[in-house]
Design a protein around this motif. Structure first.
Motif, PDB file in Angstrom:
ATOM      1  N   THR A 123       0.854  -1.183   0.000  1.00  0.00           N
ATOM      2  CA  THR A 123       0.000   0.000   0.000  1.00  0.00           C
ATOM      3  C   THR A 123       0.891   1.234   0.000  1.00  0.00           C
ATOM      4  O   THR A 123       1.784   1.363   0.841  1.00  0.00           O
ATOM      5  CB  THR A 123      -0.919   0.024   1.242  1.00  0.00           C
ATOM      6  N   SER A 128       1.564   5.487   0.111  1.00  0.00           N
ATOM      7  CA  SER A 128       1.161   6.505   1.095  1.00  0.00           C
ATOM      8  C   SER A 128      -0.200   7.120   0.781  1.00  0.00           C
ATOM      9  O   SER A 128      -0.910   7.534   1.680  1.00  0.00           O
ATOM     10  CB  SER A 128       2.229   7.602   1.198  1.00  0.00           C
ATOM     11  N   GLN A 129      -0.586   7.178  -0.481  1.00  0.00           N
ATOM     12  CA  GLN A 129      -1.879   7.751  -0.860  1.00  0.00           C
ATOM     13  C   GLN A 129      -3.010   6.722  -0.778  1.00  0.00           C
ATOM     14  O   GLN A 129      -4.123   7.000  -1.197  1.00  0.00           O
ATOM     15  CB  GLN A 129      -1.830   8.304  -2.296  1.00  0.00           C
ATOM     16  N   GLY A 130      -2.716   5.520  -0.276  1.00  0.00           N
ATOM     17  CA  GLY A 130      -3.721   4.469  -0.180  1.00  0.00           C
ATOM     18  C   GLY A 130      -3.828   3.611  -1.429  1.00  0.00           C
ATOM     19  O   GLY A 130      -4.595   2.651  -1.454  1.00  0.00           O
ATOM     20  N   GLU A 131      -3.072   3.952  -2.456  1.00  0.00           N
ATOM     21  CA  GLU A 131      -3.086   3.153  -3.672  1.00  0.00           C
ATOM     22  C   GLU A 131      -2.328   1.852  -3.428  1.00  0.00           C
ATOM     23  O   GLU A 131      -1.412   1.802  -2.612  1.00  0.00           O
ATOM     24  CB  GLU A 131      -2.451   3.919  -4.826  1.00  0.00           C
ATOM     25  N   GLU A 181       6.667   8.259 -13.920  1.00  0.00           N
ATOM     26  CA  GLU A 181       6.321   9.675 -13.794  1.00  0.00           C
ATOM     27  C   GLU A 181       7.008  10.495 -14.874  1.00  0.00           C
ATOM     28  O   GLU A 181       6.391  11.369 -15.498  1.00  0.00           O
ATOM     29  CB  GLU A 181       6.720  10.176 -12.411  1.00  0.00           C
ATOM     30  N   PRO A 241       2.378   6.950  -8.742  1.00  0.00           N
ATOM     31  CA  PRO A 241       1.449   6.495  -7.706  1.00  0.00           C
ATOM     32  C   PRO A 241       2.103   6.513  -6.336  1.00  0.00           C
ATOM     33  O   PRO A 241       3.267   6.433  -6.185  1.00  0.00           O
ATOM     34  CB  PRO A 241       1.090   5.076  -8.124  1.00  0.00           C
TER      35      PRO A 241
END
Length: 180
Positions: free
Chosen positions: A55, A57-60, A172, A180
């Motif tokens: 997982t 840090s952004q929950g992705e 990126e 992500p």
């Protein structure tokens, strides 16, 4: 929840199962069976896939898939590669012809490398320093592949995380969108 698929590939014994196990937040799934190949010096080998999750840090979620290393299972490479954002190619530098090994995975994952991202992580450099990382970079350039080449011990969680971060940064830079 947003999910992303990453592939780990490379020769038998390069560390795909180990790398996924080092970083997965869930109990990794693997399809290891007793090795019957006399040319491979290990007791167990993956015949289907390895699977783990991280997982971000952004929950992705990063869904991590490991391919079988033996070329007779290369049909699984295409199956597992569908929908992936990128590929980590693990190379065992102690093998007789590691650059030739790399070529097999560059060919097998060429579409994913061209459309997504790739990192080549070379293991066992401390005991087998030749070829060095510079030779790998030149080899990749000669095949029109531009991707990071790093030394990595896949038993070390931090090093595997760094390889994944490199892959995400490469994505990126290719897309212009935040990783992500």
């Amino acid at each position: 929840m947003i999910e992303h698929k990453i592939i780990f590939t490379g020769t038998t014994g390069a560390g795909k199962t180990t790398a996924i196990s080092a970083v997965s937040e869930i109990e990794p799934l693997n399809t290891d069976v007793r090795n019957n190949d006399p040319d491979v010096a290990k007791a167990m080998t993956t015949t289907g896939l390895d699977y783990g999750e991280i997982t971000l840090s952004q929950g992705e979620k990063l869904r991590l898939y490991g391919t079988p290393g033996q070329q007779r299972f290369d049909f699984m490479w295409q199956v597992l590669g569908r929908g992936a954002l990128g590929v980590v190619i693990l190379i065992d530098n102690s093998q007789a012809q590691p650059l030739k090994d790399l070529d097999a995975y560059l060919a097998g994952f060429r579409k994913l490398i061209d459309e997504g991202a790739c990192v080549v992580a070379v293991g066992r450099l401390e005991t087998h320093p030749d070829p060095g990382l510079d030779r790998y970079a030149l080899h990749l350039a000669g095949r029109q592949v531009l991707c990071p080449v790093v030394a990595a011990d896949v038993r070390d969680r931090a090093q595997v995380v760094q390889v994944l971060e490199l892959l995400l940064l490469q994505l990126e830079s290719k897309t212009g969108a935040p990783a992500p």
